[in-house]
Write a protein that holds these residues in place. Structure first.
Motif, PDB file in Angstrom:
ATOM      1  N   LEU A 244      -9.436  -4.633   3.102  1.00 15.47           N
ATOM      2  CA  LEU A 244      -8.700  -4.650   1.838  1.00 15.47           C
ATOM      3  C   LEU A 244      -7.350  -3.961   2.009  1.00 15.47           C
ATOM      4  N   LEU A 245      -7.375  -2.882   2.772  1.00 14.53           N
ATOM      5  CA  LEU A 245      -6.145  -2.147   3.034  1.00 14.53           C
ATOM      6  C   LEU A 245      -5.133  -3.062   3.742  1.00 14.53           C
ATOM      7  N   GLN A 246      -5.645  -3.839   4.689  1.00 15.00           N
ATOM      8  CA  GLN A 246      -4.760  -4.771   5.401  1.00 15.00           C
ATOM      9  C   GLN A 246      -4.136  -5.768   4.437  1.00 15.00           C
ATOM     10  N   ALA A 247      -4.950  -6.261   3.506  1.00 15.62           N
ATOM     11  CA  ALA A 247      -4.427  -7.221   2.530  1.00 15.62           C
ATOM     12  C   ALA A 247      -3.303  -6.595   1.712  1.00 15.62           C
ATOM     13  N   LEU A 248      -3.506  -5.335   1.323  1.00 13.58           N
ATOM     14  CA  LEU A 248      -2.473  -4.641   0.557  1.00 13.58           C
ATOM     15  C   LEU A 248      -1.181  -4.534   1.354  1.00 13.58           C
ATOM     16  N   VAL A 249      -1.323  -4.264   2.646  1.00 13.71           N
ATOM     17  CA  VAL A 249      -0.137  -4.136   3.500  1.00 13.71           C
ATOM     18  C   VAL A 249       0.648  -5.439   3.523  1.00 13.71           C
ATOM     19  N   VAL A 250      -0.068  -6.562   3.628  1.00 12.24           N
ATOM     20  CA  VAL A 250       0.617  -7.861   3.650  1.00 12.24           C
ATOM     21  C   VAL A 250       1.412  -8.048   2.364  1.00 12.24           C
ATOM     22  N   ILE A 251       0.777  -7.748   1.250  1.00 15.44           N
ATOM     23  CA  ILE A 251       1.434  -7.954  -0.037  1.00 15.44           C
ATOM     24  C   ILE A 251       2.648  -7.035  -0.179  1.00 15.44           C
ATOM     25  N   ALA A 252       2.463  -5.772   0.231  1.00 16.11           N
ATOM     26  CA  ALA A 252       3.571  -4.819   0.145  1.00 16.11           C
ATOM     27  C   ALA A 252       4.740  -5.287   1.008  1.00 16.11           C
ATOM     28  N   LEU A 253       4.411  -5.762   2.196  1.00 15.24           N
ATOM     29  CA  LEU A 253       5.460  -6.226   3.107  1.00 15.24           C
ATOM     30  C   LEU A 253       6.242  -7.381   2.507  1.00 15.24           C
ATOM     31  N   LEU A 254       5.515  -8.303   1.881  1.00 16.65           N
ATOM     32  CA  LEU A 254       6.192  -9.450   1.296  1.00 16.65           C
ATOM     33  C   LEU A 254       7.143  -9.025   0.187  1.00 16.65           C
ATOM     34  N   LEU A 255       6.665  -8.090  -0.642  1.00 15.74           N
ATOM     35  CA  LEU A 255       7.520  -7.613  -1.724  1.00 15.74           C
ATOM     36  C   LEU A 255       8.776  -6.982  -1.138  1.00 15.74           C
ATOM     37  N   LEU A 256       8.553  -6.213  -0.080  1.00 13.74           N
ATOM     38  CA  LEU A 256       9.665  -5.523   0.559  1.00 13.74           C
ATOM     39  C   LEU A 256      10.675  -6.535   1.108  1.00 13.74           C
ATOM     40  N   THR A 257      10.171  -7.543   1.808  1.00 12.87           N
ATOM     41  CA  THR A 257      11.102  -8.499   2.412  1.00 12.87           C
ATOM     42  C   THR A 257      11.831  -9.302   1.338  1.00 12.87           C
ATOM     43  N   GLU A 258      11.143  -9.558   0.236  1.00 11.41           N
ATOM     44  CA  GLU A 258      11.834 -10.283  -0.840  1.00 11.41           C
ATOM     45  C   GLU A 258      12.976  -9.454  -1.384  1.00 11.41           C
ATOM     46  N   LEU A 377       5.006 -18.032  -7.712  1.00 11.19           N
ATOM     47  CA  LEU A 377       5.384 -18.472  -6.374  1.00 11.19           C
ATOM     48  C   LEU A 377       5.297 -17.322  -5.371  1.00 11.19           C
ATOM     49  N   SER A 378       5.707 -16.133  -5.798  1.00 10.97           N
ATOM     50  CA  SER A 378       5.584 -14.975  -4.897  1.00 10.97           C
ATOM     51  C   SER A 378       4.129 -14.731  -4.546  1.00 10.97           C
ATOM     52  N   ALA A 379       3.281 -14.860  -5.552  1.00  7.36           N
ATOM     53  CA  ALA A 379       1.851 -14.638  -5.306  1.00  7.36           C
ATOM     54  C   ALA A 379       1.318 -15.663  -4.314  1.00  7.36           C
ATOM     55  N   LEU A 380       1.756 -16.907  -4.481  1.00  2.16           N
ATOM     56  CA  LEU A 380       1.352 -17.971  -3.555  1.00  2.16           C
ATOM     57  C   LEU A 380       1.795 -17.635  -2.141  1.00  2.16           C
TER      58      LEU A 380
END
Lengths: 547, 354
Positions: A244-258, A377-380
């Motif tokens: 779950l922690l890994q999943a959070l990291v992916v999401i955080a990273l995406l937000l950051l890159t956006e 779209l971000s969520a996708l």
């Protein structure tokens, strides 16, 4: 009215196919594993989450993962961008070969790379004086080694298709090359750089074999920890929390890159840039590229050397043995057959990944007018990035417990291998294609549509011209990933016809006189073939300008 | 309930996605027209090898086709059997070893099975208690400390003779072993030290090893191929943890240049069992009986580098000269292993990584 509905209906339908695929082959297995870990006696035990997260060991592991991945990403980007410039923008002989060489590490089995690095760094090795064996520096070097190709290819591909006129205009107005780079070129490259950096970070955080082999007992990352927790301790609770922690990291990273790219992609005119002549100011980049090449070649040369070492002498004995079925009992297919199987599976995986990846890229690059639409779209986007960030162990065991009922009892089906590989390749395809799609000037699309062209026609006339190169790049990537993938695949039942990575792993783990040398020889073959294919794909590129 | 509707709903989509595949080799028809299942699915690890002629023999004598589903190592195999309990991926499992046996038996993933004919010599490998009724011993291997005799002779140094010697200053920085958390021989060596030094002494032993410069690698292959002096990698460590059969790989001029320390050995026994919920239970039983028969037992040493449980089988020539089977291997009760495994591994991690 009709057009508005059509405009959201087409993307919605296009998103459904990849979503269904991801739901069945990724979300279902992963959530099944997480549920096994956290859903006990009919209720969710959330104490487990706190309990695992507060373990001192967990903290150590998470911290190590974050800093080593960040550092490796930074170094890879700093090295990769100048190399991309040299290999994609300059008129130099052999750039194709250099690009091919840089890709080789990408498909080598991680255990083999670990061994190559250890041969260099161990006390008796040529670099033994560094004292890096079993240190974090060794892990860092290996991570950079693996991922340099990601940056070079992503950024280089983009650089190639920049319209050179802007830079030329700035230069003719008296801007220094440095100013041109800072004000024109780098902003245009930013989306590609950020995209590549994100992929590299996720690859580093999820790297497994290398950390195990080079980290000795001192270092482990979240990924290796999940592996140990699952396979040794059968501590599914802790593994679930870490996943779950890994999943959070992916999401955080995406937000950051956006945040960083803030969707400000420079519009690309589909210019094909002419390669420049080498100038004196290019010398530092050339030197850096040379150094990087030596860095990539050193472990490769070690591998080749050890694969040629037969007993106390030298020879092609290991290669010869690989061609004869039964030369050692373990070898039940010849290396050619295994390679052919690998290629066949890779073709399937690539087709699947490209098809789904294009659909996803098409959907997430729409520009909705409402804030809700943008969030959706971000969520996708985040959802489709998850396979890069979530542990292969979780996915692998998840297959076992989730895909076990008709109509989906695929556990022993040969289909699952290309599917598992396509899962890993899919996010890469999206990361290469989405920036390219975003850079298409919507005004061009609108103009074409206004002239009465159907959406398909618009795509064909406008998007395709900008997309050909990234498309080839993405295809090459997906192919390389599936040739080398041995994370989730290693959990699947070995099909009757093993792939080359399977053969390599079988050989390397077994005591026996020739196994080691044969495993290395097979790795050399795998890397060589992959590099050759990637170079051939590049060649295609040169000729597709006019379809 | 929800899951089933959900999966069914997704199936149509999948059919579309998969239509373009070129690897699609559908499972062989698993049943004849009379409805009798003719395929036996064997779930096993990557190291399993069955020569083609032996496999043909099985089909000829029993009428069943064998389908091998292999993945991962012993640990991965044991855990996937536990995870898929009640709805197994195959009919029969081979490769559960004595360090995982009671975990698998305790999970209830296996059906009871009494083989038709156990070789006489196999009885001493039987698991204690209830477990004996669901897992049949098939082969064994000994994990031992190996010493590069040639290296010690060239240096005119005395060879280490016992586990105690490895902690002495004259053997500082000379020993390499794969780690217990990441490798199955590594785990066996940890258990050897538990057997020898007892519950309260083994951790101290490891601390002494650590102080004496033991190198812990992640897997057997890089301990042997990178660090060991006789492993072909020009390593610098003449003492390695490996198998008692390893000296057979270091034969020069008809004589092995290395030897195994026989009082440092831990015996790994591999078992086979019928999976509960198997679609083809008679086939599973037939395959276990076949594995205990002469033909399969005789194929094991050459193909899998293990000793068959049937001691009447002739061993390879190289083994006659270079391999010693320890009379009294170190042993730990399998139930005790399952009970303490996690705790031991964590304590081991603390001892070596501190």
């Amino acid at each position: 009215m009709r057009t508005r509905l059509g405009r959201s209906l087409v993307p919605a339908l296009a998103a459904l196919i990849p979503l269904a695929f991801l739901a069945v082959f990724f979300l279902l297995p992963v959530s099944a594993m997480v549920a096994r870990g956290l859903h006990l006696d009919g209720q969710w035990s959330l104490d487990a989450v706190r309990d695992v997260l507060t373990r001192p060991r967990t903290r150590r592991v998470v911290w190590f993962t974050v800093w080593i991945s960040s550092l490796a990403t930074l170094i890879t980007v700093l090295l990769g961008v100048p190399i991309a410039y040299v290999t994609y923008r300059l008129k130099l002989p052999l750039t194709g070969l250099v690009r091919g060489l840089l890709v080789m590490p990408f498909v080598l089995p991680t255990v083999v790379v670990g061994i190559a690095f250890r041969s260099l760094l161990s006390t008796s090795g040529p670099l033994g004086f560094l004292g890096w064996d079993g240190s974090w520096q060794a892990i860092l070097a290996a991570l950079v080694f693996f991922n340099i190709a990601v940056v070079v290819r992503t950024v280089g591909g983009r650089w190639q298709s920049l319209d050179p006129r802007q830079a030329e205009a700035a230069a003719s107005l008296g801007a220094s090359p440095w100013t041109v780079l800072r004000t024109v070129t780098l902003p245009a490259l930013r989306p590609a750089v950020v995209s590549a950096a994100m992929v590299v970070f996720l690859f580093c955080a999820g790297s497994f074999g290398v950390v195990l082999t080079l980290g000795g007992v001192r270092y482990s990352t979240v990924e290796t920890e999940i592996y140990l927790l699952t396979t040794n301790f059968l501590d599914l609770r802790a593994a679930a929390v870490l996943s779950l922690l890994q999943a959070l990291v992916v999401i955080a990273l995406l937000l950051l890159t956006e945040r960083i790219t803030d969707r400000g992609e420079t519009r690309l005119r589909s210019g094909t840039s002419v390669q420049q002549r080498v100038r004196r100011s290019d010398l530092p980049h050339l030197l850096l590229t040379g150094a990087a090449l030596i860095f990539v070649l050193a472990p490769l040369v070690t591998l080749v050397a050890r694969s040629l070492q037969v007993g106390d002498g030298w020879g092609l004995g290991h290669y010869r043995k690989l061609t004869q079925v039964g030369s050692v009992p373990l070898l039940q297919v010849s290396v050619f057959d295994a390679l052919l199987t690998s290629l066949r599976v890779a073709v399937d995986a690539t087709l699947l990944a490209m098809l789904l990846g294009l659909l996803v890229s098409f959907v997430i690059t729409r520009r909705p007018t409402s804030a809700g639409g943008r969030r959706l779209l971000s969520a996708l986007d985040a959802t489709f990035m998850l396979p890069l960030g979530i542990s292969a162990v979780t996915v692998g065991f998840g297959f076992l417990i989730a895909l076990d009922e008709p109509p989906l009892d695929l556990r022993s089906s040969p289909l699952l291998v290309p599917i598992a590989q396509a899962l890993v390749a899919l996010p890469l395809v999206v990361r290469v294609m989405a920036p390219a799609l975003r850079s298409v000037d919507p005004r061009e699309r609108e103009a074409t549509a206004a002239l009465g062209a159907s959406p398909m026609r618009v795509f064909w006339d406008v998007d395709r011209r900008v997309l050909t190169k990234p498309l080839l790049a993405a295809t090459g990537f997906a192919f390389a990933v599936s040739l080398g993938e041995f994370g989730a695949t290693s959990f699947l039942a070995r099909p009757e016809n093993p792939t080359l990575p399977v053969v390599i792993y079988q050989l390397i783990g077994r005591p026996g006189a020739d196994h080691f040398g044969m495993a290395l020889a097979a790795s050399v073959i795998l890397a060589g073939v992959t590099a050759t294919i990637m170079v051939a794909v590049e060649r295609l590129r040169g000729r597709t300008g006019s379809w | 309930m929800f899951r089933r509707t959900f999966t069914t709903a997704c199936c149509g989509t999948l059919a579309l996605a998969i239509a373009g595949c070129s690897t699609t080799g559908d499972d062989k028809p698993a049943a004849t027209s009379s409805g009798k299942v003719t395929t036996v699915k064997l779930v096993t690890h990557e190291s399993f090898v069955i020569p083609k002629d032996v496999q043909a023999e099985f089909t000829k004598t029993t009428g069943y086709q064998l389908q091998v589903l292999a993945s991962g190592d012993a640990g991965k195999l044991a855990n996937s059997v536990v995870l898929a309990k009640g709805n197994p991926t195959g009919d029969v499992v081979f490769g559960i070893d004595n360090t995982f046996a009671s975990r698998v038996v305790g999970s209830g993933a296996l059906a009871a099975n009494e083989p038709k004919a156990l070789p006489k010599s196999a009885s001493k490998y039987a698991l204690p208690g209830e477990a004996a009724h669901s897992l049949a011993p098939i082969d064994f291997g000994d994990v031992c400390v190996n010493v590069d005799d040639a290296w010690f002779a060239a240096k005119k140094k005395a060879k280490p003779q016992s586990l105690d010697d490895l902690t002495k200053p004259e053997y500082k920085d000379l020993f390499v072993t794969p780690g217990a958390a990441t490798s199955s021989p590594g785990m066996a060596f940890l258990l050897a030290t538990v057997a020898k030094y007892g519950d309260d002494g083994w951790q101290d032993y490891w601390k002494k090893l650590k102080a004496n410069g033991v190198k812990v690698t992640s897997g057997w292959s890089d301990a042997w191929g990178v660090d060991y002096t006789a492993g072909g990698g020009k390593g610098t460590r003449p003492i390695v943890l490996s198998y008692n059969t390893s000296p057979a790989d270091t034969i020069k001029d008809g004589k092995p240049t290395t030897s195994a320390m026989t009082d440092s050995c831990f015996r790994q026994v591999e078992y086979a069992g019928v999976l509960k919920g198997a679609k083809n239970e008679p086939g599973a039983k037939a395959f276990i009986d076949f594995m205990l028969g002469k033909k399969f037992q005789a194929s094991m040493p050459k193909n899998m580098y293990v000793f068959p449980v049937d001691d009447q089988v002739k061993l390879p020539d190289a083994w006659q000269t270079a391999v010693k089977v320890p009379d009294k291997p170190l042993q730990v009760d399998p139930t005790k292993i399952t009970k303490n495994r996690d705790d031991w591994l964590r304590r081991w991690q603390d001892a070596v990584s501190g």
